[in-house]
Design an enzyme around this catalytic site. Structure first.
Site, PDB file in Angstrom:
ATOM      1  N   ASP A   8       0.753  -1.259   0.101  1.00 16.70           N
ATOM      2  CA  ASP A   8      -0.047  -0.265   0.056  1.00 16.70           C
ATOM      3  C   ASP A   8       0.966   1.306  -0.043  1.00 16.70           C
ATOM      4  O   ASP A   8       0.705   2.098   0.776  1.00 16.70           O
ATOM      5  CB  ASP A   8      -0.833  -0.091   1.092  1.00 16.70           C
ATOM      6  CG  ASP A   8      -2.169  -1.472   1.095  1.00 16.70           C
ATOM      7  OD1 ASP A   8      -2.793  -1.090   0.185  1.00 16.70           O
ATOM      8  OD2 ASP A   8      -1.675  -2.123   1.528  1.00 16.70           O
ATOM      9  N   ASP A  49      -1.065  -2.231  -4.532  1.00 21.14           N
ATOM     10  CA  ASP A  49      -1.507  -0.839  -4.427  1.00 21.14           C
ATOM     11  C   ASP A  49       0.100  -0.141  -4.476  1.00 21.14           C
ATOM     12  O   ASP A  49      -0.002   0.923  -3.688  1.00 21.14           O
ATOM     13  CB  ASP A  49      -2.171  -0.614  -3.185  1.00 21.14           C
ATOM     14  CG  ASP A  49      -3.615  -0.796  -3.491  1.00 21.14           C
ATOM     15  OD1 ASP A  49      -4.051  -1.305  -4.502  1.00 21.14           O
ATOM     16  OD2 ASP A  49      -4.434  -0.750  -2.561  1.00 21.14           O
ATOM     17  N   ASN A  84      -6.164  -3.468  -5.355  1.00 20.20           N
ATOM     18  CA  ASN A  84      -7.430  -3.056  -5.971  1.00 20.20           C
ATOM     19  C   ASN A  84      -7.282  -1.604  -6.840  1.00 20.20           C
ATOM     20  O   ASN A  84      -8.061  -1.529  -7.544  1.00 20.20           O
ATOM     21  CB  ASN A  84      -8.465  -3.201  -5.000  1.00 20.20           C
ATOM     22  CG  ASN A  84      -8.133  -2.118  -3.722  1.00 20.20           C
ATOM     23  OD1 ASN A  84      -6.875  -2.488  -3.108  1.00 20.20           O
ATOM     24  ND2 ASN A  84      -9.200  -1.611  -3.216  1.00 20.20           N
ATOM     25  N   HIS A  85      -6.319  -0.868  -6.141  1.00 18.66           N
ATOM     26  CA  HIS A  85      -6.423   0.420  -6.571  1.00 18.66           C
ATOM     27  C   HIS A  85      -5.550   0.473  -8.214  1.00 18.66           C
ATOM     28  O   HIS A  85      -5.795   1.272  -8.894  1.00 18.66           O
ATOM     29  CB  HIS A  85      -5.367   1.271  -5.825  1.00 18.66           C
ATOM     30  CG  HIS A  85      -6.334   2.041  -4.781  1.00 18.66           C
ATOM     31  ND1 HIS A  85      -6.731   3.279  -4.930  1.00 18.66           N
ATOM     32  CD2 HIS A  85      -6.525   1.652  -3.397  1.00 18.66           C
ATOM     33  CE1 HIS A  85      -7.761   3.660  -3.710  1.00 18.66           C
ATOM     34  NE2 HIS A  85      -7.577   2.406  -2.913  1.00 18.66           N
ATOM     35  N   HIS A 174      -3.374  -9.521  -1.797  1.00 21.93           N
ATOM     36  CA  HIS A 174      -3.883  -8.029  -1.530  1.00 21.93           C
ATOM     37  C   HIS A 174      -5.369  -8.157  -1.260  1.00 21.93           C
ATOM     38  O   HIS A 174      -6.320  -8.027  -2.205  1.00 21.93           O
ATOM     39  CB  HIS A 174      -3.590  -7.221  -2.684  1.00 21.93           C
ATOM     40  CG  HIS A 174      -3.907  -5.692  -2.330  1.00 21.93           C
ATOM     41  ND1 HIS A 174      -2.997  -4.765  -1.926  1.00 21.93           N
ATOM     42  CD2 HIS A 174      -5.145  -4.962  -2.544  1.00 21.93           C
ATOM     43  CE1 HIS A 174      -3.493  -3.612  -1.732  1.00 21.93           C
ATOM     44  NE2 HIS A 174      -4.896  -3.814  -1.962  1.00 21.93           N
ATOM     45  N   HIS A 216      -4.688  -0.928   5.666  1.00 19.13           N
ATOM     46  CA  HIS A 216      -3.793   0.237   5.612  1.00 19.13           C
ATOM     47  C   HIS A 216      -3.448   0.045   7.194  1.00 19.13           C
ATOM     48  O   HIS A 216      -2.531   1.368   7.555  1.00 19.13           O
ATOM     49  CB  HIS A 216      -4.373   1.404   5.248  1.00 19.13           C
ATOM     50  CG  HIS A 216      -4.651   1.592   3.687  1.00 19.13           C
ATOM     51  ND1 HIS A 216      -4.902   2.576   2.981  1.00 19.13           N
ATOM     52  CD2 HIS A 216      -4.009   0.395   2.851  1.00 19.13           C
ATOM     53  CE1 HIS A 216      -4.972   2.286   1.774  1.00 19.13           C
ATOM     54  NE2 HIS A 216      -4.460   1.152   1.696  1.00 19.13           N
TER      55      HIS A 216
END
Ligand SMILES: [Mn+2]
Length: 464
Positions: A8, A49, A84-85, A174, A216
């Site tokens: 992340d 991410d 996912n981002h 993830h 996160h």
């Protein structure tokens, strides 16, 4: 065997629309990579991410290329999965571009077979399963994993059916895992499916390390014979991800420490958290009147670092001007949230449920009536009501003026007004015909405050 586990990173994230925040996210990544290199890790894992978006800007790509060239120059391979981002439904993502430049090795399900110094592929019914490989001194480690997948897909394809450890292996995913999310956030209702896609039991057993991303917040636990870890985001994600929270307990601020930010360095399968110093986020909430808030925030202000991002949550039972309060806090960025609301207990001192006219002042009832028409032009009337003489009605004395009684002659005029509206008479004309504010409405009722508790708040609060 020694490796770093980062997740992340969110390169390119202009948090709060501040371009310098994107640079700070990149700076945190650079420091993490520099520490890993300095610690002489054998390889680095990035558990999704890396980018904030699946379409990073050229500037963001350049940042990633520059930072990832540091381990490359020293022959330290980087293994990665998409999050996912930054995953893409198309065939090629930013990760494929970095892989083409030998800056990282992507692991996961792919349409094509990949064989390289650090990758090998296995044919499966879902496509080619590309695995990372690292060998040193006759020992080898396999890195399995795949990009972020939806809950619907995972329901049909749980990881335990896709992955099988071979020798010393790492599984990199993830995803959110229900049991762990609940351990961090408390019990989730069955309907709340946004935070997880998997259950702990969906994970295959036998891996020595589960290198996860997506949550996160740093979190470390065990699963079967291995360790399971979320390093969390490298920078603070939002004000829920605070460094310190000052919670108002009704009399004073109570400091609550947040979670550290950083990543893991894993040596002989033992993870060690490496904390990064990042921009502090301070979350302050207070529920107090203006005077108390002013005094307490002034006192607290000496504890707030100038470079901090601050969220200031002010609540009270009646509104007041908060602009002077926010000036007391010297910080790089302040987000103010106010919640001024009267708490309706639902009971009068006598124990009855109050009627609207017992609860609201005449001027407030009129405002509700006007705004309830959803006619935006009536806003002018509401403003007039509060700025003009209507405001004086807050005082019970004035509300008892004789012309306020029920059957005033104004009533007919009001009826006329309504008729004119139906006729679509332009509003401005209607306004001219409005009676003077002192005799504006016949619907006003004389309110006598309950004698017990001259203070409105006492009255509403049940005369405590
Ligand atoms: Mn993320």
């Amino acid at each position: 065997m020694k490796f770093a586990h980062i997740a992340d990173v969110h390169l390119g994230f202009e948090q709060y629309r501040l371009p310098y925040r994107a640079d700070e996210f990149a700076e945190a990544f650079r420091r993490a990579i520099e520490i890993a290199v300095k610690e002489r890790v054998d390889f680095i894992l990035i558990a999704g991410d890396l980018f904030h978006s699946s379409r990073p800007s050229p500037e963001t790509l350049k940042q990633a290329m520059e930072i990832l060239s540091l381990p490359k120059e020293r022959g330290i391979p980087v293994f990665a999965i998409e999050g996912n981002h930054d995953r893409t439904q198309r065939r090629v993502s930013a990760y494929h571009l970095l892989e083409k430049l030998d800056l990282l090795y992507l692991v996961g399900l792919r349409e094509e077979r990949v064989e390289s110094e650090h990758q090998t592929s296995e044919k499966t019914e879902r496509g080619w399963l590309v695995k990372g490989v690292f060998e040193k001194g006759g020992k080898s480690v396999e890195i399995h994993g795949m990009k972020y997948m939806s809950a619907a897909w995972l329901e049909k394809n749980p990881p335990r059916e896709i992955f099988r450890p071979e020798g010393d292996s790492i599984l990199m995913l993830h995803q959110g895992i229900r049991e762990l999310v609940e351990e961090m956030m408390g019990k989730l209702p069955e309907s709340q499916r946004d935070y997880y896609e998997l259950r702990l039991g969906d994970l295959p057993k036998g891996y020595l390390y589960y290198a996860l991303g997506h949550i996160h917040r740093a979190f470390l636990t065990s699963y079967d014979i291995g360790k399971l870890a979320y390093p969390g985001s490298l920078q603070r994600w939002d004000f829920g991800d605070y460094e310190i929270r000052y919670r108002w307990d009704g009399r004073a601020f109570k400091p609550i420490a947040g979670n550290p930010k950083g990543f893991y360095i894993v040596e002989d399968w033992e993870p060690r958290f490496v904390e990064l110093k990042v921009r502090p986020f301070v979350d302050i909430n207070i529920k107090a009147d203006e005077e108390t808030a002013k005094r307490e925030l002034k006192r607290l202000s000496t504890k707030i670092p100038e470079e901090a991002f601050v969220r200031l949550d002010i609540r009270w039972e009646r509104p007041y001007d908060v602009s002077k309060l926010t000036e007391l806090i010297k910080a790089r960025y302040i987000y103010v949230r106010t919640r001024f609301e009267r708490k309706l207990t639902g009971r009068t001192p006598s124990g009855e449920v109050p009627k609207p006219e017992e609860y609201f002042l005449p001027v407030e009832l009129k405002a509700i009536e006007l705004t309830g028409e959803k006619n935006i032009e009536s806003i002018d009337d509401v403003v007039k009501l509060f700025l003009g003489e209507g405001w004086d009605e807050r005082l019970p004395k004035k509300a008892e003026k004789p012309e306020m009684k029920e059957d005033s002659p104004v009533k007919k005029e009001d009826a006329n007004l309504k008729k004119e509206k139906k006729d679509k008479t332009p509003k401005k004309d209607v306004e001219k015909k409005r009676p003077k504010s002192s005799e504006k409405s016949s619907e006003r009722k004389v309110i006598k405050r309950p004698s017990k508790g001259s203070n409105l708040l006492d009255w509403l609060g049940g005369g405590r």
